[in-house]
Write a protein that holds these residues in place. Structure first.
Motif, PDB file in Angstrom:
ATOM      1  N   LEU A  51       0.826  -1.204   0.000  1.00 12.66           N
ATOM      2  CA  LEU A  51       0.000   0.000   0.000  1.00 12.66           C
ATOM      3  C   LEU A  51       0.866   1.262   0.000  1.00 12.66           C
ATOM      4  CD1 LEU A  51      -2.958   1.043   0.277  1.00 12.66           C
ATOM      5  CD2 LEU A  51      -2.577   1.092   2.745  1.00 12.66           C
ATOM      6  N   THR A  52       1.912   1.267   0.826  1.00  6.85           N
ATOM      7  CA  THR A  52       2.789   2.443   0.918  1.00  6.85           C
ATOM      8  C   THR A  52       3.581   2.647  -0.362  1.00  6.85           C
ATOM      9  OG1 THR A  52       2.986   2.061   3.300  1.00  6.85           O
ATOM     10  CG2 THR A  52       4.598   3.528   2.285  1.00  6.85           C
ATOM     11  N   TYR A  62       1.272   3.988  -3.121  1.00  5.46           N
ATOM     12  CA  TYR A  62       0.895   5.382  -2.832  1.00  5.46           C
ATOM     13  C   TYR A  62       2.081   6.327  -3.025  1.00  5.46           C
ATOM     14  CZ  TYR A  62      -0.967   9.450  -0.412  1.00  5.46           C
ATOM     15  OH  TYR A  62      -1.404  10.717  -0.093  1.00  5.46           O
ATOM     16  N   ALA A 113      -5.906  12.962  -2.330  1.00  6.61           N
ATOM     17  CA  ALA A 113      -4.928  11.888  -2.225  1.00  6.61           C
ATOM     18  C   ALA A 113      -5.170  11.045  -0.977  1.00  6.61           C
ATOM     19  CB  ALA A 113      -3.512  12.477  -2.203  1.00  6.61           C
ATOM     20  N   TRP A 116      -6.086   7.087  -0.995  1.00  7.81           N
ATOM     21  CA  TRP A 116      -5.274   6.103  -0.261  1.00  7.81           C
ATOM     22  C   TRP A 116      -6.141   5.291   0.702  1.00  7.81           C
ATOM     23  CZ3 TRP A 116      -1.237   6.714   4.144  1.00  7.81           C
ATOM     24  CH2 TRP A 116      -0.404   5.587   4.149  1.00  7.81           C
ATOM     25  N   GLN A 117      -7.090   5.971   1.312  1.00  9.84           N
ATOM     26  CA  GLN A 117      -8.001   5.264   2.212  1.00  9.84           C
ATOM     27  C   GLN A 117      -8.830   4.241   1.428  1.00  9.84           C
ATOM     28  OE1 GLN A 117     -11.269   7.547   3.779  1.00  9.84           O
ATOM     29  NE2 GLN A 117     -11.122   6.549   5.794  1.00  9.84           N
ATOM     30  N   LEU A 170      -7.967   2.861  -1.430  1.00  9.76           N
ATOM     31  CA  LEU A 170      -7.051   1.809  -1.853  1.00  9.76           C
ATOM     32  C   LEU A 170      -6.772   0.836  -0.703  1.00  9.76           C
ATOM     33  CD1 LEU A 170      -5.163   0.684  -4.063  1.00  9.76           C
ATOM     34  CD2 LEU A 170      -3.382   2.210  -3.179  1.00  9.76           C
ATOM     35  N   ALA A 171      -6.651   1.367   0.508  1.00 12.28           N
ATOM     36  CA  ALA A 171      -6.408   0.513   1.673  1.00 12.28           C
ATOM     37  C   ALA A 171      -7.582  -0.430   1.907  1.00 12.28           C
ATOM     38  CB  ALA A 171      -6.159   1.390   2.903  1.00 12.28           C
ATOM     39  N   GLY A 211      -2.267   9.823   4.832  1.00 11.16           N
ATOM     40  CA  GLY A 211      -2.214  10.068   3.394  1.00 11.16           C
ATOM     41  C   GLY A 211      -2.121  11.555   3.077  1.00 11.16           C
ATOM     42  N   TYR A 230       1.257  13.305   1.461  1.00 12.57           N
ATOM     43  CA  TYR A 230       1.160  14.041   0.200  1.00 12.57           C
ATOM     44  C   TYR A 230       1.647  15.480   0.372  1.00 12.57           C
ATOM     45  CZ  TYR A 230      -0.579  15.227  -4.423  1.00 12.57           C
ATOM     46  OH  TYR A 230      -0.659  15.600  -5.735  1.00 12.57           O
TER      47      TYR A 230
END
Length: 355
Positions: free
Chosen positions: A47-48, A51, A87, A91-92, A94-95, A126, A130
């Motif tokens: 994930l990291t 991102y 962003a 990311w949330q 995507l998590a 996130g 960013y």
């Protein structure tokens, strides 16, 4: 590739930082969600990395589209804040997608308990990450812009310096030509053969002189060949009254000097020294290399009964300016009358290549 991906070293450093952030996020998940390390790492590291790459590219192009010096500060702040919030939400999302996909595998070491509190934490992280990427890219872009401006200014200074040196170099030619033509005119009626010989020598002198135009610096040995042509021209007029002694070591002869640097000094020695003495005299030219310093001296006799001429003059002032333009404070020139002689001493860096 732009930004941190423009070199292998940048990619490696960026990947190392991302892995470190992923491990730190996994540690937070272990403590906050009471998850196993395997589950936390499997969730946090991919994930990291994803991102970080997406945020890196996005922040780079956004910073280029909104430079600090080209847009109003409030507009930049609004755009960057909105981008950071979007962003964080992405990311949330995507998590949640990655965690749900991991849970579908029904493996004990895949997936974590993604609570609302942990989701809010991921969103905040996130946004912060960013914002940090934006700040780093702005710093990098401003540094690149400042470096480019500094290089441009340096190139402009070098171009101006080169133009000044070229102007000073061309100042010598008409000055010398004027004196030579006066000498030829004086010989035309008294010594026509000498005038013809002097004209031939003058043509040879200028042929060699023009060959130096393409070089910013020439070996001192080559400069001395030009001086010998000049002395041959003057000896047509003065005959045995004009003598020249040279004392150059091999190391000095190989050192580079600006073209036509020594010739004005020898011309001054003839014009203000030998020319004014009934019995003539000997001009002594010496050069030696002392480590990183090249020392050159020109010594000529002067009539002790005549008052000292004003200091400087076109030739000496030209040499002084050319030395200052080419070497700055690393070079110096001093001249003084000492009784029945006048000496000029030059100290400059001993260089054997223009690099």
């Amino acid at each position: 590739m732009p930004g941190p991906f423009s070199s292998r070293r940048g990619v490696a450093l960026y990947a190392l930082v991302c892995l470190s952030l992923g491990v730190a996020l996994a540690a937070v998940i272990v403590m906050a969600a009471d998850a196993h390390w395997g589950n936390a790492l499997l969730f946090a590291l991919p994930l990291t990395l994803v991102y970080a790459v997406a945020a890196g590219f996005s922040a780079f192009y956004l910073c280029r589209a909104y430079p600090l010096s080209g847009r109003p500060p409030l507009a930049i702040a609004a755009v960057m804040s909105a981008a950071a919030l979007v962003a964080g939400l992405l990311w949330q999302a995507l998590a949640q997608f990655w965690n749900g996909l991991s849970l579908l595998t029904e493996l004990r070491w895949a997936g974590i308990a993604l609570t609302p509190a942990l989701s809010a934490l991921l969103f905040g992280l996130g946004v912060l990450l960013y914002a940090l990427a934006l700040a780093l890219h702005y710093l990098a872009l401003e540094f690149m812009r400042a470096t480019a401006a500094e290089q441009g200014e340096m190139q402009s200074q070098l171009a101006a310096q080169e133009a000044q040196l070229r102007m000073l170099r061309t100042q010598i030619d008409p000055h010398f030509l004027f004196n030579s033509l006066n000498s030829i005119s004086a010989l035309t009626s008294a010594n026509p053969a000498g005038a013809r010989e002097m004209t031939v020598q003058l043509a040879s002198f200028y042929r060699r002189s023009l060959g130096m135009e393409a070089h910013k610096k020439v070996p001192l040995g080559e400069e001395m060949q030009l001086i010998r042509h000049f002395v041959a021209i003057e000896q047509v007029r003065f005959g045995a009254r004009l003598q020249v002694e040279e004392a150059l070591d091999e190391a000095a002869a190989a050192c580079l000097v600006p073209p036509m640097l020594i010739q004005p000094l020898v011309e001054n020695a003839v014009k203000h020294g030998v020319c004014k003495m009934t019995e003539g005299g000997t001009i002594r030219i010496a050069a030696r290399r002392a480590g990183s310093i090249l020392r050159i001296s020109v010594l000529n006799p002067v009539d002790a009964d005549l008052p000292a001429a004003r200091p400087g003059g076109i030739g000496l002032d030209n040499v002084r300016q050319r030395l200052a333009g080419a070497y700055g404070h690393e070079a110096s020139i001093h001249w003084a009358r000492r009784g029945a002689s006048f000496g000029v001493d030059i100290a400059m860096p001993a260089q054997t290549s223009e690099d």
